[in-house]
Design a protein around this motif. Structure first.
Motif, mmCIF file in Angstrom:
data_model
loop_
_atom_site.group_PDB
_atom_site.id
_atom_site.type_symbol
_atom_site.label_atom_id
_atom_site.label_comp_id
_atom_site.label_asym_id
_atom_site.label_seq_id
_atom_site.Cartn_x
_atom_site.Cartn_y
_atom_site.Cartn_z
ATOM 1 N N ILE A 119 -87.733 -28.391 -96.790
ATOM 2 C CA ILE A 119 -86.813 -29.507 -95.841
ATOM 3 C C ILE A 119 -86.209 -30.126 -96.638
ATOM 4 C CG2 ILE A 119 -87.276 -30.165 -94.070
ATOM 5 C CD1 ILE A 119 -89.041 -28.217 -92.523
ATOM 6 N N GLN A 120 -87.106 -30.459 -97.043
ATOM 7 C CA GLN A 120 -85.847 -32.109 -98.186
ATOM 8 C C GLN A 120 -85.182 -31.503 -98.856
ATOM 9 O OE1 GLN A 120 -89.507 -33.871 -99.584
ATOM 10 N NE2 GLN A 120 -89.358 -36.354 -98.309
ATOM 11 N N SER A 121 -85.572 -29.908 -100.102
ATOM 12 C CA SER A 121 -84.217 -29.059 -100.539
ATOM 13 C C SER A 121 -83.193 -29.167 -99.410
ATOM 14 C CB SER A 121 -84.588 -28.269 -100.922
ATOM 15 O OG SER A 121 -86.000 -29.347 -102.882
ATOM 16 N N VAL A 122 -83.139 -28.489 -98.314
ATOM 17 C CA VAL A 122 -82.212 -27.973 -97.951
ATOM 18 C C VAL A 122 -81.602 -29.188 -97.121
ATOM 19 C CG1 VAL A 122 -81.704 -26.799 -95.980
ATOM 20 C CG2 VAL A 122 -83.906 -25.854 -97.601
ATOM 21 N N ALA A 123 -81.828 -31.010 -97.121
ATOM 22 C CA ALA A 123 -81.558 -31.524 -96.482
ATOM 23 C C ALA A 123 -80.202 -31.658 -97.577
ATOM 24 C CB ALA A 123 -82.155 -32.375 -95.880
ATOM 25 N N GLY A 124 -80.849 -32.216 -98.673
ATOM 26 C CA GLY A 124 -80.520 -32.622 -99.476
ATOM 27 C C GLY A 124 -79.202 -31.356 -100.336
ATOM 28 N N ILE A 125 -79.026 -30.238 -100.682
ATOM 29 C CA ILE A 125 -78.240 -29.299 -100.077
ATOM 30 C C ILE A 125 -77.088 -29.585 -99.709
ATOM 31 C CG2 ILE A 125 -77.505 -27.040 -100.152
ATOM 32 C CD1 ILE A 125 -80.634 -26.057 -101.778
ATOM 33 N N ARG A 126 -77.529 -29.683 -98.381
ATOM 34 C CA ARG A 126 -77.117 -29.571 -96.551
ATOM 35 C C ARG A 126 -75.531 -31.122 -97.364
ATOM 36 N NH1 ARG A 126 -79.786 -28.323 -91.437
ATOM 37 N NH2 ARG A 126 -79.752 -26.121 -92.103
ATOM 38 N N ALA A 127 -76.646 -32.424 -98.113
ATOM 39 C CA ALA A 127 -75.668 -33.592 -98.032
ATOM 40 C C ALA A 127 -74.544 -33.439 -99.062
ATOM 41 C CB ALA A 127 -77.067 -34.308 -98.240
ATOM 42 N N VAL A 128 -74.952 -32.558 -99.721
ATOM 43 C CA VAL A 128 -73.701 -32.600 -101.114
ATOM 44 C C VAL A 128 -72.976 -31.786 -100.667
ATOM 45 C CG1 VAL A 128 -73.840 -30.909 -103.370
ATOM 46 C CG2 VAL A 128 -75.644 -32.688 -102.940
ATOM 47 N N GLU A 129 -73.398 -30.891 -99.579
ATOM 48 C CA GLU A 129 -71.790 -29.603 -99.129
ATOM 49 C C GLU A 129 -71.291 -30.206 -98.166
ATOM 50 O OE1 GLU A 129 -74.447 -26.382 -97.032
ATOM 51 O OE2 GLU A 129 -74.681 -25.187 -99.415
ATOM 52 N N ASP A 130 -72.131 -31.460 -97.875
ATOM 53 C CA ASP A 130 -70.869 -32.410 -96.800
ATOM 54 C C ASP A 130 -70.164 -33.241 -97.355
ATOM 55 O OD1 ASP A 130 -70.584 -33.502 -94.074
ATOM 56 O OD2 ASP A 130 -71.677 -34.731 -94.024
ATOM 57 N N LEU A 131 -70.886 -34.161 -98.718
ATOM 58 C CA LEU A 131 -69.817 -34.570 -98.917
ATOM 59 C C LEU A 131 -68.993 -33.976 -99.541
ATOM 60 C CD1 LEU A 131 -73.143 -36.805 -101.214
ATOM 61 C CD2 LEU A 131 -71.313 -37.858 -98.731
ATOM 62 N N GLU A 132 -68.816 -32.837 -100.395
ATOM 63 C CA GLU A 132 -67.152 -32.212 -100.527
ATOM 64 C C GLU A 132 -66.947 -31.001 -99.655
ATOM 65 O OE1 GLU A 132 -68.434 -28.200 -103.646
ATOM 66 O OE2 GLU A 132 -69.317 -28.152 -102.642
ATOM 67 N N SER A 133 -66.758 -31.239 -99.228
ATOM 68 C CA SER A 133 -66.535 -30.608 -97.895
ATOM 69 C C SER A 133 -65.385 -32.382 -97.329
ATOM 70 C CB SER A 133 -66.662 -30.393 -96.625
ATOM 71 O OG SER A 133 -67.223 -30.850 -95.854
ATOM 72 N N ARG A 134 -65.698 -33.458 -97.169
ATOM 73 C CA ARG A 134 -65.592 -34.527 -96.722
ATOM 74 C C ARG A 134 -64.378 -35.331 -97.976
ATOM 75 N NH1 ARG A 134 -69.327 -39.132 -94.680
ATOM 76 N NH2 ARG A 134 -70.276 -37.537 -92.678
ATOM 77 N N ILE A 135 -65.213 -35.081 -99.042
ATOM 78 C CA ILE A 135 -63.912 -35.664 -100.149
ATOM 79 C C ILE A 135 -62.588 -34.143 -100.449
ATOM 80 C CG2 ILE A 135 -63.297 -35.508 -103.161
ATOM 81 C CD1 ILE A 135 -66.744 -36.014 -103.134
ATOM 82 N N ILE A 136 -62.756 -33.051 -100.014
ATOM 83 C CA ILE A 136 -61.749 -31.817 -99.626
ATOM 84 C C ILE A 136 -61.167 -31.782 -98.803
ATOM 85 C CG2 ILE A 136 -60.962 -29.719 -99.248
ATOM 86 C CD1 ILE A 136 -63.549 -28.502 -101.688
ATOM 87 N N THR A 137 -62.043 -32.690 -97.605
ATOM 88 C CA THR A 137 -60.429 -32.926 -96.732
ATOM 89 C C THR A 137 -59.749 -34.526 -97.074
ATOM 90 O OG1 THR A 137 -62.266 -32.309 -95.186
ATOM 91 C CG2 THR A 137 -61.142 -33.878 -94.138
ATOM 92 N N LEU A 138 -60.323 -35.726 -97.413
ATOM 93 C CA LEU A 138 -59.982 -37.024 -98.036
ATOM 94 C C LEU A 138 -58.633 -36.677 -98.892
ATOM 95 C CD1 LEU A 138 -62.633 -39.023 -98.065
ATOM 96 C CD2 LEU A 138 -60.360 -39.172 -96.790
ATOM 97 N N GLU A 139 -58.907 -35.239 -100.330
ATOM 98 C CA GLU A 139 -57.654 -35.114 -101.129
ATOM 99 C C GLU A 139 -56.369 -34.931 -100.134
ATOM 100 O OE1 GLU A 139 -60.051 -33.142 -103.693
ATOM 101 O OE2 GLU A 139 -60.502 -35.005 -104.642
ATOM 102 N N ALA A 140 -57.262 -33.750 -99.450
ATOM 103 C CA ALA A 140 -55.318 -32.742 -98.908
ATOM 104 C C ALA A 140 -55.343 -33.869 -98.173
ATOM 105 C CB ALA A 140 -56.620 -31.507 -97.761
#
Length: 143
Positions: A119-140
């Motif tokens: 579950i911790q691994s899944v949480a880490g993956i989700r956090a990375v995905e969330d950060l990635e989408s935030r960065i993409i939104t900010l850059e856009a």
């Protein structure tokens, strides 16, 4: 510097320069490991007979070697468990469900630890995905 490094010939290759052998290792070159394997292959049957004979005489080290080849150690396997785990619940709730299963005796502590680690691994993956989408939104927004 040591004497050996002072007397050694300087290397012709330096980091950053092109490879002196761009085609790679030539086919058919036998390395040290292959030479050892070939040497042991010639005497493999004789070596196996000696180890077996020593094992039968009571030499425990020889017996361990023989048994490790005949029947490798059995790895521990967890029992199959069944308990309720809501896959649509938040990860923290899933971890709580695992702890409840342990407290009710439906799940052993080692398996629970492994599951919570997953579950911790899944949480880490989700956090990375969330950060990635935030960065993409900010850059856009900056374009």
């Amino acid at each position: 510097m040591t004497e050996a490094s002072e007397t050694a010939a300087p290397s012709k290759w330096t980091p950053g320069m092109p490879s002196p052998n761009p085609a790679g290792r030539p086919k058919g070159i036998i390395d040290k490991r292959q030479k050892l394997q070939a040497a042991f292959a010639d005497d493999a049957v004789a070596i196996a007979k000696v180890v077996t004979a020593k094992a039968l005489e009571g030499d425990m080290q020889a017996a361990n070697i023989a048994l490790a080849r005949i029947a490798p150690p059995i790895r521990a396997q967890a029992e199959r468990v069944q308990f309720e785990l809501s896959d649509d619940a938040p990860l923290s709730e899933q971890a709580r469900q695992i702890l409840i299963a342990v407290s009710e005796g439906k799940l052993d502590a080692d398996t629970a630890r492994i599951l919570i680690g997953c579950i911790q691994s899944v949480a880490g993956i989700r956090a990375v995905e969330d950060l990635e989408s935030r960065i993409i939104t900010l850059e856009a927004k900056q374009i």
